[in-house]
Design a protein around this motif. Structure first.
Motif, PDB file in Angstrom:
ATOM      1  N   LEU A  11       0.814  -1.221   0.000  1.00  0.00           N
ATOM      2  CA  LEU A  11       0.000   0.000   0.000  1.00  0.00           C
ATOM      3  C   LEU A  11       0.847   1.272   0.000  1.00  0.00           C
ATOM      4  CD1 LEU A  11      -2.706  -1.115   2.591  1.00  0.00           C
ATOM      5  CD2 LEU A  11      -3.050  -0.787   0.128  1.00  0.00           C
ATOM      6  N   GLY A  12       2.163   1.104   0.050  1.00  0.00           N
ATOM      7  CA  GLY A  12       3.056   2.263   0.065  1.00  0.00           C
ATOM      8  C   GLY A  12       3.109   2.967   1.396  1.00  0.00           C
ATOM      9  N   ILE A  13       2.810   2.234   2.475  1.00  0.00           N
ATOM     10  CA  ILE A  13       2.747   2.826   3.817  1.00  0.00           C
ATOM     11  C   ILE A  13       3.919   2.327   4.647  1.00  0.00           C
ATOM     12  CG2 ILE A  13       1.421   2.914   5.962  1.00  0.00           C
ATOM     13  CD1 ILE A  13      -1.105   2.639   4.233  1.00  0.00           C
ATOM     14  N   THR A  14       4.654   3.243   5.237  1.00  0.00           N
ATOM     15  CA  THR A  14       5.743   2.923   6.149  1.00  0.00           C
ATOM     16  C   THR A  14       5.353   3.384   7.556  1.00  0.00           C
ATOM     17  OG1 THR A  14       6.933   5.031   6.067  1.00  0.00           O
ATOM     18  CG2 THR A  14       7.311   3.490   4.245  1.00  0.00           C
ATOM     19  N   PRO A  15       6.128   3.017   8.576  1.00  0.00           N
ATOM     20  CA  PRO A  15       5.832   3.518   9.921  1.00  0.00           C
ATOM     21  C   PRO A  15       5.870   5.032  10.036  1.00  0.00           C
ATOM     22  CG  PRO A  15       7.273   1.608  10.055  1.00  0.00           C
ATOM     23  CD  PRO A  15       7.181   1.972   8.600  1.00  0.00           C
ATOM     24  N   ASP A  16       6.475   5.710   9.074  1.00  0.00           N
ATOM     25  CA  ASP A  16       6.537   7.168   9.106  1.00  0.00           C
ATOM     26  C   ASP A  16       5.428   7.833   8.300  1.00  0.00           C
ATOM     27  OD1 ASP A  16       8.893   7.135  10.664  1.00  0.00           O
ATOM     28  OD2 ASP A  16      10.105   6.812   8.866  1.00  0.00           O
ATOM     29  N   SER A  17       4.578   7.051   7.664  1.00  0.00           N
ATOM     30  CA  SER A  17       3.521   7.617   6.821  1.00  0.00           C
ATOM     31  C   SER A  17       2.423   8.256   7.657  1.00  0.00           C
ATOM     32  CB  SER A  17       2.907   6.525   5.940  1.00  0.00           C
ATOM     33  OG  SER A  17       3.831   5.997   5.026  1.00  0.00           O
TER      34      SER A  17
END
Length: 295
Positions: A90-96
């Motif tokens: 989904l293109g989501i990192t912990p910093d998103s």
């Protein structure tokens, strides 16, 4: 968490199109009322997303994504590795920065918010969902989805914040072997067993209090103000032990009640993921109804 759990439509509208705009996900699932006990019919909400959605948003099908598809229960949380893989796709990192909405009563958005909150990802729920967005005359789009740019997310980057409990922990609380209070987020008629259930047996886990997910919203479908939520919580949960362990039928509506409690200032809140679907399937575990007593 470093951000507030809820974002208003006008605030989000001002962010869209900016380089630092959040990832916006529609997580709608269609779940019809039970026609008879055991009637469970979830459907993807992607068709509704194609008809109308927030600009730049993507639909996430919770039947296949951000859920454990290998287990016997519906919509339970995935393993750390599975969650990391789904977030990466989904293109989501912990910093998103993530904003979640649905086309129902905020239950599905709350579910994914709780899942992300549990691993340290900043997420917010769009108050009122698509209905509020369109009521304010804000723009919508329709048509085909665009693919996300995938990223690598190691499971080690997802911190477990201890927001979930399992059946054994719930059994210990129900039996008085461990501190805590069980809170059922089902509607009152489902709590008492008066209505049909999607699951194996009607009623609630012994010793539970009732604080329905629907009561977290006002008649416009917006989350109630913090003082209202605190008043509802105080009335339902006066003089109870902590932690508060929330459950419902399948661990979805429980997350909306959990959201309401967090907004009301409670900080010892956990969710029983398996909820009634898991509990009622074991005939050795007791259920309570107002008409039949212990089952």
């Amino acid at each position: 968490m470093s951000v507030q759990p809820v974002i208003q439509a006008q605030e989000l509208a001002a962010l869209l199109g900016r380089p630092d705009a959040p990832v916006v996900l529609d997580v709608t699932v269609l779940l019809a009322p039970a026609r008879f006990d055991g009637d469970y019919r979830p459907e993807s909400g992607e068709s509704l997303w194609r008809e109308a959605h927030l600009p730049g948003s993507r639909h996430v099908d919770l039947l296949t994504t951000l859920s454990d598809t290998s287990g016997s229960l519906h919509f339970t949380r995935p393993s750390a590795d599975g969650l990391a893989a789904d977030l990466g796709r989904l293109g989501i990192t912990p910093d998103s920065s993530v904003v979640l909405y649905d086309q129902g009563g905020a239950t599905w958005a709350s579910r994914v918010w709780w899942l992300l909150r549990g691993v340290g990802v900043d997420a917010r729920i769009l108050d009122g969902g698509l209905a509020r967005w369109t009521a304010l005359g804000l723009p919508v789009e329709s048509g085909e989805p665009t693919a996300a740019e995938p990223v690598q997310v190691p499971s080690s980057a997802l911190a477990d914040r201890g927001l979930w409990v399992d059946r054994g922990e719930v059994a210990d609380i129900a039996a008085g072997r461990a501190p805590g209070t069980l809170v059922c987020a089902l509607a009152p008629a489902q709590f008492t067993g008066a209505e049909n259930t999607r699951y194996s047996r009607r009623g609630h886990i012994p010793g539970s209090r009732n604080l329905s997910a629907k009561s977290m919203l006002d008649d416009r479908g917006l989350l109630r103000e913090a003082d209202e939520l605190a008043g509802l919580a105080a009335a339902a949960l006066a003089d109870v032990d902590r932690p508060l362990v929330i459950y419902c039928g399948g661990g979805i509506s429980a997350c909306l009640t959990a959201l309401g409690l967090v907004l009301a200032g409670h900080d010892t809140v956990q969710v029983y993921d398996g909820s009634i679907e898991e509990w009622s399937a074991d005939p050795t575990l007791p259920m309570v109804t107002t008409t039949g007593g212990d089952e």
